[in-house]
Design a protein around this motif. Sequence first.
Motif, PDB file in Angstrom:
ATOM      1  N   ASN A 325       0.495  -1.446  -0.404  1.00 14.09           N
ATOM      2  CA  ASN A 325       0.156  -0.108   0.028  1.00 14.09           C
ATOM      3  C   ASN A 325       0.907   1.541  -0.065  1.00 14.09           C
ATOM      4  OD1 ASN A 325      -2.145  -1.655  -0.516  1.00 14.09           O
ATOM      5  ND2 ASN A 325      -2.471  -1.669   2.220  1.00 14.09           N
ATOM      6  N   ARG A 328       1.952   1.707  -3.297  1.00 12.93           N
ATOM      7  CA  ARG A 328       0.729   2.135  -4.897  1.00 12.93           C
ATOM      8  C   ARG A 328       0.092   2.899  -4.256  1.00 12.93           C
ATOM      9  NH1 ARG A 328      -2.898  -2.849  -5.171  1.00 12.93           N
ATOM     10  NH2 ARG A 328      -3.304  -1.767  -6.507  1.00 12.93           N
ATOM     11  N   HIS A 329       0.470   3.405  -3.220  1.00  9.06           N
ATOM     12  CA  HIS A 329      -0.492   5.116  -2.597  1.00  9.06           C
ATOM     13  C   HIS A 329       0.047   6.009  -2.077  1.00  9.06           C
ATOM     14  CE1 HIS A 329      -3.690   2.114  -4.022  1.00  9.06           C
ATOM     15  NE2 HIS A 329      -3.412   1.016  -3.819  1.00  9.06           N
ATOM     16  N   ARG A 355       0.935  10.653   1.712  1.00  8.22           N
ATOM     17  CA  ARG A 355      -0.225  10.579   1.568  1.00  8.22           C
ATOM     18  C   ARG A 355      -0.874   9.830   2.128  1.00  8.22           C
ATOM     19  NH1 ARG A 355      -1.319  10.798  -4.436  1.00  8.22           N
ATOM     20  NH2 ARG A 355      -1.587   8.444  -4.089  1.00  8.22           N
ATOM     21  N   GLY A 358      -4.646   9.549   1.287  1.00  9.30           N
ATOM     22  CA  GLY A 358      -5.207   8.794   0.235  1.00  9.30           C
ATOM     23  C   GLY A 358      -4.993   7.503   0.458  1.00  9.30           C
ATOM     24  N   LEU A 359      -4.272   7.485   0.968  1.00  5.76           N
ATOM     25  CA  LEU A 359      -4.343   5.832   1.142  1.00  5.76           C
ATOM     26  C   LEU A 359      -5.258   5.461   1.740  1.00  5.76           C
ATOM     27  CD1 LEU A 359      -2.816   2.631   1.107  1.00  5.76           C
ATOM     28  CD2 LEU A 359      -1.357   3.995   3.610  1.00  5.76           C
ATOM     29  N   ALA A 362      -8.002   4.539  -0.668  1.00  7.35           N
ATOM     30  CA  ALA A 362      -7.765   3.868  -1.973  1.00  7.35           C
ATOM     31  C   ALA A 362      -8.775   2.529  -1.753  1.00  7.35           C
ATOM     32  CB  ALA A 362      -5.884   3.481  -1.759  1.00  7.35           C
TER      33      ALA A 362
END
Length: 409
Positions: A325, A328-329, A355, A358-359, A362
Amino acid sequence: MSPTPSLPGLRRIPPGWWVGTGWYAGVLLTFLVRVRLPGEYEPSVRPGVLLYRWDGLLTQLLAAALATGGCLLLERRPLKGLAMVLGAAALATMPLSVKEIPLAQFLAADVALYFIAATRPRRTGLFALLMALAVLAGFLAMRLLAGWGVGTSAELVVALTAVVAWLVGRSAYEARRHAESLAAQAAEQAVVQERLRIAREMHDMVAHSVGIIALQAGAAARVVHTRPDAAREAMSAVETAARETLAGLRRMLGALRRTDPDDGGTERDARTLRPAEGLADVERLARATTAAGVRVEVRWEGERRPLPPDIDLSAFRIIQESVTNVVRHAATGSCRVSVAYGSEELTIEVADRGRGAGLATAPGFGLAGMRERVALLHGEFAAAPQPEGGFRVSVRLPVPLPAAAGSAA
């Protein structure tokens, strides 16, 4: 009709044997109560005039043959077998000079009623009960039409034994159906749980590998003209990750496609499906992720020791998913993994300074899968953005006392 299902406690003995035993026990009792036993001044029941004559004994032999035929038919043709047993009961009563069908003659019919009610559908069992009651009522009606006396009260007792035998048989039938229903539900639930477990394993493995592949491919694309050697290394890492992921997927799908439990491959498939990863592979995971462009710092606290396989695997998968995670995020270049061994618990923390919001929003099943893993192990799970920025995943997994004690020893 379908073959009679065997009852759990009577699987080795056919129902006909039990009915035959009841018949001959009734015949023995019929003769015993009509002779003077030790301690008695006279027989309990006076023998009929025909009982010891040739015609009376012949009637008893014919009744025994009819009952034996009913016992042989009971398993394949239960209603026809019961009809023969009921006919034998009425026939055997005639030379006894009594006003009703005695319980001794009806004992085999009661046993047959129990087996039919316990192993056949409700409609068949109810029809069998009506047949038995009709025979009792018909015997009394024939005597009334002939102008003979009838033993209504005694026959009501015999009828009551038939109803009780039917009720006990129905109770056994319903109990068995309930047990089968519970077993089917348990099997269905086990299938669902296994599917969820495989889904979590595939998600964790594929998501992590695809994240690493994306990072390595992006890095290769950026330096392919300026640093060909670095680009070549990155693409080699992409190839390795892709091959490992593909091999894992093939193993899982191959085991899922196997449907025959008798082909000798069940244990082998179980070993194939069970990943070998554990906390010992965290360093390897950190090196691979760092090589992909996100530096992973691993901190160990407490004395490292072997853990139960389910806890060891789940702990690794939680760290792997959390790091995935981040890759990717989180839009950050680093994260920190902390693993603390306590006396009775294992604590895991994965934090970054990227961020966080955002995670948290997601899409996907990463956080849900981690929460499911922790819940299955009766642990505690928390995942939320940090006030100072970034995102933190915190997990506490209880370690069973025997495992902790054995490791301390």
